[in-house]
Design an enzyme around this catalytic site. Sequence first.
Site, PDB file in Angstrom:
ATOM      1  CG  HIS A  40      -0.119   0.091   2.827  1.00  0.00           C
ATOM      2  ND1 HIS A  40      -0.036  -1.052   3.440  1.00  0.00           N
ATOM      3  CD2 HIS A  40       0.249   1.168   3.391  1.00  0.00           C
ATOM      4  CE1 HIS A  40       0.794  -0.588   4.294  1.00  0.00           C
ATOM      5  NE2 HIS A  40       1.003   0.627   4.280  1.00  0.00           N
ATOM      6  CG  HIS A  96      -3.928   0.415   4.912  1.00  0.00           C
ATOM      7  ND1 HIS A  96      -3.471  -0.740   5.357  1.00  0.00           N
ATOM      8  CD2 HIS A  96      -2.716   1.162   5.017  1.00  0.00           C
ATOM      9  CE1 HIS A  96      -2.289  -0.634   5.803  1.00  0.00           C
ATOM     10  NE2 HIS A  96      -1.974   0.597   5.749  1.00  0.00           N
ATOM     11  CG  HIS A 145       4.599   4.687   4.261  1.00  0.00           C
ATOM     12  ND1 HIS A 145       3.910   5.387   5.227  1.00  0.00           N
ATOM     13  CD2 HIS A 145       3.953   3.751   4.150  1.00  0.00           C
ATOM     14  CE1 HIS A 145       2.775   4.647   5.527  1.00  0.00           C
ATOM     15  NE2 HIS A 145       3.000   3.527   4.915  1.00  0.00           N
ATOM     16  CG  HIS A 158       0.730   1.737  12.066  1.00  0.00           C
ATOM     17  ND1 HIS A 158       1.556   2.814  12.209  1.00  0.00           N
ATOM     18  CD2 HIS A 158       1.450   1.112  10.838  1.00  0.00           C
ATOM     19  CE1 HIS A 158       2.499   2.909  11.320  1.00  0.00           C
ATOM     20  NE2 HIS A 158       2.317   1.905  10.458  1.00  0.00           N
ATOM     21  CE1 TYR A 188       5.211   4.042   8.113  1.00  0.00           C
ATOM     22  CE2 TYR A 188       5.067   5.706   9.728  1.00  0.00           C
ATOM     23  CZ  TYR A 188       4.254   5.027   8.961  1.00  0.00           C
ATOM     24  OH  TYR A 188       3.103   5.137   8.784  1.00  0.00           O
ATOM     25  CD  GLU A 201       4.098   0.869   7.200  1.00  0.00           C
ATOM     26  OE1 GLU A 201       3.210   1.130   6.273  1.00  0.00           O
ATOM     27  OE2 GLU A 201       3.736   0.501   8.391  1.00  0.00           O
TER      28      GLU A 201
END
Lengths: 118, 308
Positions: B153, B200, B215, B247, B256, B266
């Site tokens: 993503h 996501h 990112h 997260h 990161y 990431e």
Amino acid sequence: MAVSTTTPHTVTVLPEGAQFRCRPDRNVLESISDGVQAGCRNGGCGVCRVQVVSGAFTAKKMSKAHVTPEDLERNIVLACRIFATDDLTIRPCPRPAHVLTPTTSNDNTSMTAADIND
Amino acid sequence: MGMTGVLRPGHMQLKVLDLDEAVEFYTKVVGLVQTGRDATRAYFKGWDERDHNSLVLRDAGEAGMDFYGFKVADAATLEKLDADLKNYGVTTERIPAGDLLETGERVRFEIPSGHQIELYAHKTDVGNGSGYFNPPPWNEASERGIAPIRMDHALLYGPDIEKVQALFVDVLGFYLVEHILLEDGVTDLAIWLSCSTKAHDVALVRNEEPGKLHHTAFLLESWEKVLRAADLMSMNKVTIDMGPTRHGVTRGTTIYAFDNSGNRFETFCGGYQSYPDWEPLTWTWDEVGPAVFYHDRQLNPAFLGVYT
């Protein structure tokens, strides 16, 4: 006799004038603990943009989005991509969009939408 | 079959300062598989991806993203979505097949946040190296460097993210999975959108400067592999921005870090499976810290201020 390549140089950061010892084989940003904000540390984001007021240095590739040819003529560079070959005096020169906003935390939520969009 | 329309993120073209140095970084440290090269670009894929390329590096003298592309189900879907975009008022252009190696015709358009988004239906299947008959579970390429499974993503920074959300939801069939509210309790700081059952496929953070990349994320299969990625980053003196941590949003585990052009990437694992009928999860402004970094419980200044 040639000067040792590991002899440190002094980097002075304006306006406060804090001084740091900087090894010539380490980039300037690595040697500075205060006065210049660190971003990606790899020449891409522009957060550590500075003007070299005096002294000589060499530079690796820097993002042309943050350092234009005109900037280079004025010794505006990214601190993470320059190496001192002499004592340096530098001054932070961040672009307005790249002044880092204060850290937020769950007991300090003073940052607002306006801060983010500034 | 449930999955139609837009299938998944398929490619990102990333700008780099020095192509040879970037190729070395993404090959040896990140452990992507290089699959091609043209005059200005190098092509990579994660070891378990089957299509020819996902990450494309372009020698640009600067950092950032050129475009982010999604694979759609087939050629008819590509035509339909192009027509739907035009009816919605979006200007589209066609990039001919072959402009990107082993990739068919692309439909490109700009979204209100200033990013170039693409749709395409064809990219040559080159397999994951294990073949299509009686395949072993992994192979040599899965053990070299960080060796992510796939490009997973991206998080994009720009203005007007509510307009981006409307376009992705109303035209491209995405749905909202999670969002973070600003202090006013109404406006979104950030949105996470999915076209699949991933938590996501693309996320956006509201930012005055348009067209920026926060990112691009690469998927790992376990928390242990995330820790191994952190070891490899330190062995190779990679600048780590945050992590390893978790997260709050998506529950994914994460690091990161910055590539050698300053683009953040990431290494990501987990995140729950979501469905389009689920109610989106909401994070309020007073919990923005744990929403982004669940253990530190505060944003680092770089989260909002460092992007390319």
